[in-house]
Every structure is written in structure tokens, then in C-alpha cells.
Design a protein around this motif. Sequence first.
Motif, mmCIF file in Angstrom:
data_model
loop_
_atom_site.group_PDB
_atom_site.id
_atom_site.type_symbol
_atom_site.label_atom_id
_atom_site.label_comp_id
_atom_site.label_asym_id
_atom_site.label_seq_id
_atom_site.Cartn_x
_atom_site.Cartn_y
_atom_site.Cartn_z
ATOM 1 N N VAL A 68 -0.499 -2.998 -19.616
ATOM 2 C CA VAL A 68 -0.180 -3.263 -18.217
ATOM 3 C C VAL A 68 -0.275 -1.940 -17.463
ATOM 4 O O VAL A 68 0.342 -0.954 -17.857
ATOM 5 C CB VAL A 68 1.239 -3.856 -18.058
ATOM 6 C CG1 VAL A 68 1.568 -4.070 -16.580
ATOM 7 C CG2 VAL A 68 1.348 -5.164 -18.814
ATOM 8 N N ILE A 69 -1.076 -1.917 -16.407
ATOM 9 C CA ILE A 69 -1.251 -0.694 -15.635
ATOM 10 C C ILE A 69 -0.856 -0.946 -14.183
ATOM 11 O O ILE A 69 -0.837 -2.086 -13.717
ATOM 12 C CB ILE A 69 -2.702 -0.177 -15.692
ATOM 13 C CG1 ILE A 69 -3.655 -1.172 -15.025
ATOM 14 C CG2 ILE A 69 -3.120 0.090 -17.129
ATOM 15 C CD1 ILE A 69 -5.080 -0.652 -14.901
ATOM 16 N N SER A 70 -0.537 0.130 -13.490
ATOM 17 C CA SER A 70 -0.200 0.028 -12.073
ATOM 18 C C SER A 70 -1.477 -0.012 -11.260
ATOM 19 O O SER A 70 -2.428 0.734 -11.535
ATOM 20 C CB SER A 70 0.652 1.228 -11.643
ATOM 21 O OG SER A 70 1.874 1.232 -12.349
ATOM 22 N N GLY A 71 -1.518 -0.888 -10.254
ATOM 23 C CA GLY A 71 -2.705 -0.997 -9.417
ATOM 24 C C GLY A 71 -2.349 -1.440 -8.018
ATOM 25 O O GLY A 71 -1.190 -1.337 -7.593
ATOM 26 N N TYR A 72 -3.334 -1.961 -7.295
ATOM 27 C CA TYR A 72 -3.158 -2.313 -5.888
ATOM 28 C C TYR A 72 -3.873 -3.624 -5.578
ATOM 29 O O TYR A 72 -4.957 -3.904 -6.108
ATOM 30 C CB TYR A 72 -3.703 -1.202 -4.985
ATOM 31 C CG TYR A 72 -3.013 0.127 -5.206
ATOM 32 C CD1 TYR A 72 -1.889 0.484 -4.467
ATOM 33 C CD2 TYR A 72 -3.480 1.015 -6.173
ATOM 34 C CE1 TYR A 72 -1.252 1.696 -4.676
ATOM 35 C CE2 TYR A 72 -2.851 2.231 -6.392
ATOM 36 C CZ TYR A 72 -1.732 2.560 -5.646
ATOM 37 O OH TYR A 72 -1.098 3.760 -5.858
ATOM 38 N N ARG A 73 -3.266 -4.420 -4.695
ATOM 39 C CA ARG A 73 -3.883 -5.639 -4.185
ATOM 40 C C ARG A 73 -4.122 -5.468 -2.692
ATOM 41 O O ARG A 73 -3.232 -5.051 -1.952
ATOM 42 C CB ARG A 73 -3.000 -6.857 -4.428
ATOM 43 C CG ARG A 73 -3.590 -8.153 -3.856
ATOM 44 C CD ARG A 73 -2.699 -9.346 -4.119
ATOM 45 N NE ARG A 73 -2.756 -9.779 -5.508
ATOM 46 C CZ ARG A 73 -3.678 -10.586 -6.014
ATOM 47 N NH1 ARG A 73 -4.648 -11.052 -5.225
ATOM 48 N NH2 ARG A 73 -3.655 -10.954 -7.276
ATOM 49 N N CYS A 74 -5.346 -5.746 -2.253
ATOM 50 C CA CYS A 74 -5.714 -5.611 -0.847
ATOM 51 C C CYS A 74 -4.892 -6.599 -0.013
ATOM 52 O O CYS A 74 -4.727 -7.761 -0.382
ATOM 53 C CB CYS A 74 -7.207 -5.868 -0.677
ATOM 54 S SG CYS A 74 -7.786 -5.763 1.034
ATOM 55 N N THR A 75 -4.391 -6.124 1.136
ATOM 56 C CA THR A 75 -3.572 -6.973 2.004
ATOM 57 C C THR A 75 -4.360 -7.576 3.160
ATOM 58 O O THR A 75 -3.790 -8.262 4.007
ATOM 59 C CB THR A 75 -2.392 -6.157 2.568
ATOM 60 O OG1 THR A 75 -2.903 -5.000 3.249
ATOM 61 C CG2 THR A 75 -1.452 -5.713 1.457
ATOM 62 N N ALA A 76 -5.678 -7.322 3.203
ATOM 63 C CA ALA A 76 -6.488 -7.919 4.266
ATOM 64 C C ALA A 76 -6.471 -9.437 4.117
ATOM 65 O O ALA A 76 -6.515 -9.978 3.000
ATOM 66 C CB ALA A 76 -7.920 -7.396 4.208
ATOM 67 N N GLY A 92 -7.166 -13.026 3.469
ATOM 68 C CA GLY A 92 -8.199 -13.725 2.719
ATOM 69 C C GLY A 92 -8.920 -12.895 1.683
ATOM 70 O O GLY A 92 -9.880 -13.370 1.076
ATOM 71 N N CYS A 93 -8.506 -11.658 1.456
ATOM 72 C CA CYS A 93 -9.240 -10.798 0.517
ATOM 73 C C CYS A 93 -8.546 -10.736 -0.840
ATOM 74 O O CYS A 93 -8.982 -11.332 -1.811
ATOM 75 C CB CYS A 93 -9.398 -9.389 1.101
ATOM 76 S SG CYS A 93 -10.335 -8.277 0.020
ATOM 77 N N GLU A 94 -7.454 -9.990 -0.932
ATOM 78 C CA GLU A 94 -6.652 -9.874 -2.146
ATOM 79 C C GLU A 94 -7.428 -9.279 -3.324
ATOM 80 O O GLU A 94 -7.184 -9.609 -4.483
ATOM 81 C CB GLU A 94 -6.063 -11.225 -2.541
ATOM 82 C CG GLU A 94 -5.099 -11.793 -1.504
ATOM 83 C CD GLU A 94 -4.388 -13.034 -1.983
ATOM 84 O OE1 GLU A 94 -4.896 -13.674 -2.925
ATOM 85 O OE2 GLU A 94 -3.338 -13.351 -1.418
ATOM 86 N N SER A 148 -16.059 -2.997 2.156
ATOM 87 C CA SER A 148 -15.906 -4.434 2.402
ATOM 88 C C SER A 148 -15.352 -4.767 3.782
ATOM 89 O O SER A 148 -15.643 -5.827 4.340
ATOM 90 C CB SER A 148 -14.990 -5.055 1.330
ATOM 91 O OG SER A 148 -15.538 -4.869 0.048
ATOM 92 N N HIS A 149 -14.543 -3.861 4.331
ATOM 93 C CA HIS A 149 -13.900 -4.155 5.614
ATOM 94 C C HIS A 149 -14.331 -3.204 6.726
ATOM 95 O O HIS A 149 -13.859 -3.332 7.861
ATOM 96 C CB HIS A 149 -12.377 -4.116 5.457
ATOM 97 C CG HIS A 149 -11.855 -5.044 4.399
ATOM 98 N ND1 HIS A 149 -12.120 -6.389 4.395
ATOM 99 C CD2 HIS A 149 -11.109 -4.806 3.292
ATOM 100 C CE1 HIS A 149 -11.550 -6.950 3.340
ATOM 101 N NE2 HIS A 149 -10.927 -6.007 2.645
ATOM 102 N N GLY A 150 -15.203 -2.256 6.410
ATOM 103 C CA GLY A 150 -15.722 -1.348 7.423
ATOM 104 C C GLY A 150 -14.700 -0.393 7.988
ATOM 105 O O GLY A 150 -14.870 0.128 9.096
ATOM 106 N N VAL A 151 -13.633 -0.101 7.228
ATOM 107 C CA VAL A 151 -12.579 0.820 7.685
ATOM 108 C C VAL A 151 -12.576 2.025 6.757
ATOM 109 O O VAL A 151 -12.219 1.913 5.573
ATOM 110 C CB VAL A 151 -11.194 0.140 7.682
ATOM 111 C CG1 VAL A 151 -10.114 1.126 8.140
ATOM 112 C CG2 VAL A 151 -11.213 -1.097 8.568
ATOM 113 N N SER A 152 -13.003 3.178 7.262
ATOM 114 C CA SER A 152 -13.121 4.374 6.417
ATOM 115 C C SER A 152 -11.788 5.067 6.186
ATOM 116 O O SER A 152 -11.632 5.810 5.220
ATOM 117 C CB SER A 152 -14.117 5.357 7.039
ATOM 118 O OG SER A 152 -13.701 5.722 8.338
#
Length: 488
Positions: A81-89, A91-93, A109-113
Motif C-alpha cells: 500500500v503506497i501513498s498517492g493522489y486522486r484528481c479532484t477535477a 468527473g476525472c478522479e 489533461s486539464h490544461g492547467v500548468s
Amino acid sequence: MAVTFGTNDLLEYDAKHSVLICRECKYAIQKSALGSHLLRHKIYRRERQRLLSSIAELQLVEPDDVQLPPAGFPPVAGLPVISGYRCTATGCESLCASSKRMRRHWSESHGVSDPPDSCARSVNLQTFFRGTKVKYFEVASPEPLVTGEGMVAQRHDLDLVPTPASVPPPGPRYDLDLETLKYFHHFTTATSLTLPTGNHEPAMYWQLDVVARALQQRWLMCGLLAISASHLAVLPSDETTKQVHRERSEWFLQEFYAGWGDVLQSPSVAGLEEAKSAGAQMICIQRCCHWTSEIPALSQGLIPEPTAFDLQSFTTTVQGCADPNLALHSAFSSDDMPEGSSDAAVSGNVPSALLDRFRALPYRMAEALEKPDNALDFFATLSAIDALVECCSLSYASDDVEAVWTGMASWSRPRRLSDHFNQMVWHRNPAALIVFAHWLLLVERAERHCWFLKGSATMLLRQIRGYLPDDSSVHRLVGDLIGREDRH
């Protein structure tokens, strides 16, 4: 009750997801890789065949067909089990294992640099497979353990970092990957002695400087281990063992290039530029490895462009193996080389038959080729032949890897070859290609010292022959260049 196979229950079948998990490596094994994976664990012929026969009765699905658990389910036994991140945009996740990967995801994917801190939330991740088949899924927090001293420790199987409130329990908590240590040992004791160093101290650079940086940068260590695995893959052994080393090289490369991409986007800090330089050299060495006949090219396309095996990319890559700026700094500067005739610089160690061949080359070319289109072509060709004689002297100055490498690689550096000659090669001028083919005699000599070049001379000569006019007298000029051990 779990169904296990092998000594010490090495393999465990997860019927719910139809995968076979290696309890020691802590990931699922693809059906096509079972044989080589068992060999990696020192399970040999009879026992391996028995296990494969038993496993053949199981329903194992391909990585793309595995049904992933829904988010928030308990962790799958046997996987870290590793620590990670889920996108909050909305409908994305999407899931990423690092914040840098998540920022790249937002950019691509979202055009935000420059995404805000709220672009993702922290989650716990698992993946059944590694390498190119990584596919993360979110799981609930691992159950806490109570240690012998009554302190709390989280059940993370990978990269556990002790904190004041999280201390690993006593006993064999940290599982040393002995196979990985073997690759590291091979690099420090063998592979490092076979690599070119350019303007660095030969005994210090790969063995000490690069190793020290790799111990601080995980991605760089993976590049080092990938080269070691590629080296082992070309040493004498059975084909199954070679394939194991090739697979391990690909796995190490996967993480190396992931880290390389992150480093290129990072701001410059102390020590990072040196790591980038070493990484760039590793890329060139690996590109040479995967160009040769001994190590097939990666199907996953891990090696960055240019990946095509051609004359220009080969000469540029060869120089980059010793210098990340693609300009090899040999021990001989341009001021050290004699002016005028190259004969004054010729070492007595150069075989006389080889020198005679180079000296006769202009006359043989004049008989077989048409008159040059202009005087510049003529003088550029003669100059390239003179430079070839000088570099031949450097190559034969001694039989150590640095002399042989310098003699071979320095011919194609800008200070030796004119821009006009390089343009002639680019436009497939027959005279330039014939001179280029004769340089392959030094490449072939370097192959005997530099395992990662093995097969390059033959491949390049085959390519050159395809570019030359369909004329027997022209092809005779290059017909017997490579592969004749008795020519000198």
C-alpha cells in the motif's frame, strides 16, 4: 483459504481477481512471464515445470482484463500500500503515485500548468502489476498494528519511514531485495569498468561519482541498475537467463524515465545538474544497448527520441555516452593534434595493413566513383580520411577502453569533421558513405571493449550498403570491412 504454490508459499492465487501474486516481490505475475519469474527465484527445471503445470489449471486474466476493486475497499493481501493522489477535477478522479505526476496530469489533461493545492486529495493506492502494466486503484487505510512496545505502526509493505508515532516492529521488517543488490554489485565491480568517461577520471567517475549520486536519487539508481542488467544480458549464459536480465532492465528503465521526466521539469538545485548529466549519459548508453542485435529494442518505446538507428543519431549518441552535451572531450585537444599530414601523428601500434588501406582509399574511390560534383566535396572527403588516420592512432595508442573509445568517438566530433562532410553524409553522398564505412573499423574495435556497442558496426555497414549505388566496383570498397578477424 488462500491457494499457494512453491517453496515457502512463494506464489498466492487471488481467485477474486484471477491473478497470481508473488509474495516475495509483492506484485502479480503475468501469465507469459511466469517461467522467467520462477527462474529469477532460483526455481529450476523440474520444480519449475511442476509449478507451471499446477498453475496452468488456474484462471489467470491478462493485466488489462483484471477487475479492479471499488474505491475504499480493504487492501488486497500481498500487495504493498503506497501513498498517492486522486484528481479532484469533476468527473476525472485519475490516480497518481506522486504529486509531480499529478501536476503533469493537470497540465496534460486539464490544461492547467500550475494547479492549486486542492487539485488532488491524498489516498492509499495499490497496483496488481508493475512496469508498463501499472494501474493504480484506491483502497482503504491499512489496519494499524500494535508493536511490542505498544506503539502504532501502519501496515505499509513498501518504503516504510519511521516517525515518532510509527515505528516498525522488531524482527525482519525490511525485506532486502537480493536480486536488485546483485545488479548493484555487478555494476560497481564490473559494468562501471566498461563504460567511457570522456574527460572524467576513469577510476573515479562511474564507480564513485555516479554511484554516490545514484544513492541519493532513486530514479538515477534505476538507470544504473538498468545498465547493469543490460550488461549481464550480453554475457555468456543460456537464453532464459538473458531474457530475465532483459526484463529486469526494462523494469528499471520504466522508473528511471519516470524520474527523468520529473527532473527535467524541476528547478535547478545543488547536485541536480550533475545527476542530470549522469542521466543523459545513461540514456545514450541504453540507446546503444537497444540498437544492437544482442538486446532487442523495447516494445514499450521507453528510449527517448531519436530512436531510429541511422548514421547521424549513432554518432551523436556515441559521443553522448561519454559527454551529455554530445561533444566528447578526449584527452587530446585540437591543439595537441599535429598540423598538415596525419602521418606524423600515427602511432607505431597501428597495423600497417590498416594504414595502407586508409592511404589507398582516395585512389580506389577515384577508380570506382564518378568525378566529385565540386572541389569542396573532394577536399572534405580527403580531410575526413586524414582525420580517420589520426583517430586510428588514438585508438591503437593502447588497448584500454578509454584509448579505444576516444579513437573511435573523436572522429565524428565537430572539430574533426567539417560541416560540409556531415552534409555529404546526410545527403547520402557515396564518397562520404564509403569513408564513414571505413570508420566502422574503429567502431568494430571498440565493440570488443564496449559491450553496449556490440553489433553496431555490422548494422551500420548494412545500412550504408543499402544507400550506395548498385555498382559492384563501389560495393567492393566496403564489402570486406567488418567481421574479418584476420585482416590486420
